[in-house]
Design an enzyme around this catalytic site. Structure first.
Site, PDB file in Angstrom:
ATOM      1  N   ASN A  11      19.820  51.967  -3.113  1.00  0.00           N
ATOM      2  CA  ASN A  11      20.390  51.029  -3.903  1.00  0.00           C
ATOM      3  C   ASN A  11      21.198  51.676  -5.091  1.00  0.00           C
ATOM      4  O   ASN A  11      21.948  50.974  -5.906  1.00  0.00           O
ATOM      5  CB  ASN A  11      19.475  50.082  -4.531  1.00  0.00           C
ATOM      6  CG  ASN A  11      19.104  48.791  -3.677  1.00  0.00           C
ATOM      7  OD1 ASN A  11      19.965  48.921  -2.322  1.00  0.00           O
ATOM      8  ND2 ASN A  11      18.256  48.193  -3.610  1.00  0.00           N
ATOM      9  N   LYS A 128      18.610  62.216  14.893  1.00  0.00           N
ATOM     10  CA  LYS A 128      19.446  61.414  14.123  1.00  0.00           C
ATOM     11  C   LYS A 128      20.359  60.608  14.456  1.00  0.00           C
ATOM     12  O   LYS A 128      21.635  61.063  14.902  1.00  0.00           O
ATOM     13  CB  LYS A 128      19.827  62.159  12.501  1.00  0.00           C
ATOM     14  CG  LYS A 128      18.735  62.475  11.727  1.00  0.00           C
ATOM     15  CD  LYS A 128      18.358  61.738  10.906  1.00  0.00           C
ATOM     16  CE  LYS A 128      17.289  61.872  10.092  1.00  0.00           C
ATOM     17  NZ  LYS A 128      16.883  60.743   9.157  1.00  0.00           N
ATOM     18  N   LYS A 280      10.955  62.402   1.073  1.00  0.00           N
ATOM     19  CA  LYS A 280      10.873  62.263  -0.479  1.00  0.00           C
ATOM     20  C   LYS A 280       9.579  63.053  -1.093  1.00  0.00           C
ATOM     21  O   LYS A 280       9.612  63.950  -1.817  1.00  0.00           O
ATOM     22  CB  LYS A 280      10.868  60.999  -0.876  1.00  0.00           C
ATOM     23  CG  LYS A 280      12.326  60.108  -0.541  1.00  0.00           C
ATOM     24  CD  LYS A 280      12.207  58.757  -1.281  1.00  0.00           C
ATOM     25  CE  LYS A 280      13.344  58.038  -0.637  1.00  0.00           C
ATOM     26  NZ  LYS A 280      14.597  58.763  -0.129  1.00  0.00           N
TER      27      LYS A 280
END
Lengths: 334, 334
Positions: A11, A128, A280
């Site tokens: 975002n 992917k 992450k």
């Protein structure tokens, strides 16, 4: 004052459920830029990196839809184009925000390449999905004509190209950018680097570099950039306030300050979703284990407080915490 | 040793009559990179800029052909994408060539924005055709829905969008790149800057920058970069060995060493074609009048000899030649 690498994703670059227009991205980036400018105003040396998933997706779809009229470039070229596009978007909004915050800086996006190793196990298992959906017949043609690997998509019923996601080994422009920062450029510049983890390249036989159709995880790329620039802090900006255990279950609990050892235990227990929070957390662990002072996972709104150590999932360096090492004088330039 | 800005155009980036594939561009750039590496090996500080006409053309065609599925970004975004694409192409080939020439350098492409003035007369007379050809009916729709200006193409019988070609006023990242060079980064980096003259932006009411759909002439952009970086030499690399008077006529004569005054006279007499040799000559005059030591127009094969003053159209600074000014000690940093 410290050197802070902020990795923008999700975002921070465009709204989650928008139509994918430039106007939307500009509005979203304007909001993010305000938070970033506040970090510079507090006296930190700011360096930025960012994801590029939706942008590369759009560029690939455009190239495929136009392929009859315009020769389609390799996928890694879309990576380069996306670095240009997003670098420009960030530069436009951040340069204005910095001026408004009283800390004018040139925003300098650098087209970045990242070395991957052809022997990386990821090349044996492309995983992917990228680009458009195809019918089974189209998929057979693409395998034959372009040598692509395609897999059926169980949810949406078509076939999609899959590419490997190897680990980033070295960001090729890193030493130059570090030299520029160390020469004092950080007082007048904010560098934007290694977008999408950097354009993947591999050594070729003639001592040069060849582009590779692959997806580098942008968070793992950020950890690499943080190490190469010897950043004090790595802040991964995402859509949620931090990492959580029991995410999406009744026992969900956001993690605040958490040690490397504890976070590793959650990772090993499978607490974090692949392709989402897992990379992450891996990036954060990678960065602090390699000498980073601390790493933070947080959202745009909490960026400033995250850097102050007041919000987000915060992982301090295991070295700073160890009683065998001095804690007070942890040098900024390790 | 001197600071040399080389502006790559035309055949330096891709072959004149190719199919527009990435493989072709790579082969062409490999050849160009060898000449560029030789310049660095001779001890010069090299900075690069480049055109982007065909690349932006392809990106616009792709975006238009895909517009039903992927929201079409503004034209200036294609400029940013082309800087990414071409910067990557140059970095790939030049970094290898530099290593082979024994002068390893990081090649650092910088996404660059260039300020234009909304009051520039070019905005009242959009003249540069861009993108696809349309039927008269499509053209009417585009005027109504997108506010474009379209003109009929007299030769190919369709309608095309036209955009303004304003003068570049300021390259926004220029002071940062100059600071990096002056701090000694030139010994380890080759910067690639202001591709396509830079992405055109104009000041908006809120103290920020707004992208502008326009075409900046890359040669005029190169002169601006040369001035902002205080380069000693500007070399414009094109498809022909230099500027000529009587071009394409029986009296055609290539210009070698030519004074500012003489070149201005030819320019005023209409010797140079608009959109082709004319902006190159204007750029050269602009650069040396603003203090550049000399400017050269030549082709890739003669690049090294051009910098040595042995080939191409060479225009020395009028200041260095003036008997009223010292000639021997012309400082490298003016």
């Amino acid at each position: 004052m410290s050197r802070v690498l902020v990795a923008l994703g999700g975002n921070a670059l465009e709204p989650a459920h928008g139509a994918g227009t430039w106007a939307e991205a500009t509005t979203e980036m304007r909001r993010t830029a305000k938070s970033l400018a506040a970090v510079v105003a507090e006296g930190h040396e700011l360096v930025l990196t960012h994801g590029n998933g939706p942008q590369v997706g759009n560029l690939l779809r455009e190239a495929e839809l136009a392929a009859r009229e315009v020769p389609m470039p390799p996928m890694y070229v879309a990576g380069a184009e996306s670095e240009g596009e997003i670098g420009f978007l960030i530069a436009q909004e951040l340069s204005s925000a910095l001026r408004r915050a009283g800390v004018p800086r040139a925003v300098v996006p650098v087209i970045s390449r990242t070395e991957v190793d052809r022997r990386d196990p990821a090349f044996r298992n492309p995983s992917k999905p990228v680009g458009r959906f195809y019918s089974a017949a189209e998929a057979r043609t693409l395998v034959r004509e372009r040598g692509w690997v395609l897999r059926p998509d169980p949810h949406r019923g078509g076939w999609r190209r899959v590419v490997p996601s190897p680990l980033p080994r070295r960001w090729l422009e890193g030493s130059a950018v570090r030299a520029a920062l160390d020469a004092g450029l950080a007082d007048r510049c904010v560098f934007v680097v290694a977008g999408g983890g950097g354009i993947p390249v591999a050594r070729n036989g003639s001592g040069g570099w060849t582009g590779v159709d692959a997806v580098i995880d942008k968070d793992r790329g950020a950890a690499l950039v943080g190490r190469q620039l010897r950043c004090d802090s790595l802040v991964i900006v995402t859509d949620v306030p931090g990492a959580a255990v029991g995410f999406g279950t009744p026992r969900q609990r956001w993690l605040g300050v958490v040690s490397v050892r504890e976070l590793q235990r959650y990772l090993d227990a499978g607490e974090f979703a692949a392709g989402s929070m897992r990379p992450k957390v891996e990036a954060v662990l990678d960065f602090v284990r390699a000498g980073g002072r601390r790493a933070v996972i947080t959202d745009v709104g909490s960026l400033r407080r995250g850097i102050r150590g007041e919000a987000g999932t915060r992982v301090p360096s295991p070295r700073v915490r160890s009683p065998r090492l001095p804690t007070g004088g942890a040098s900024r330039r390790r």
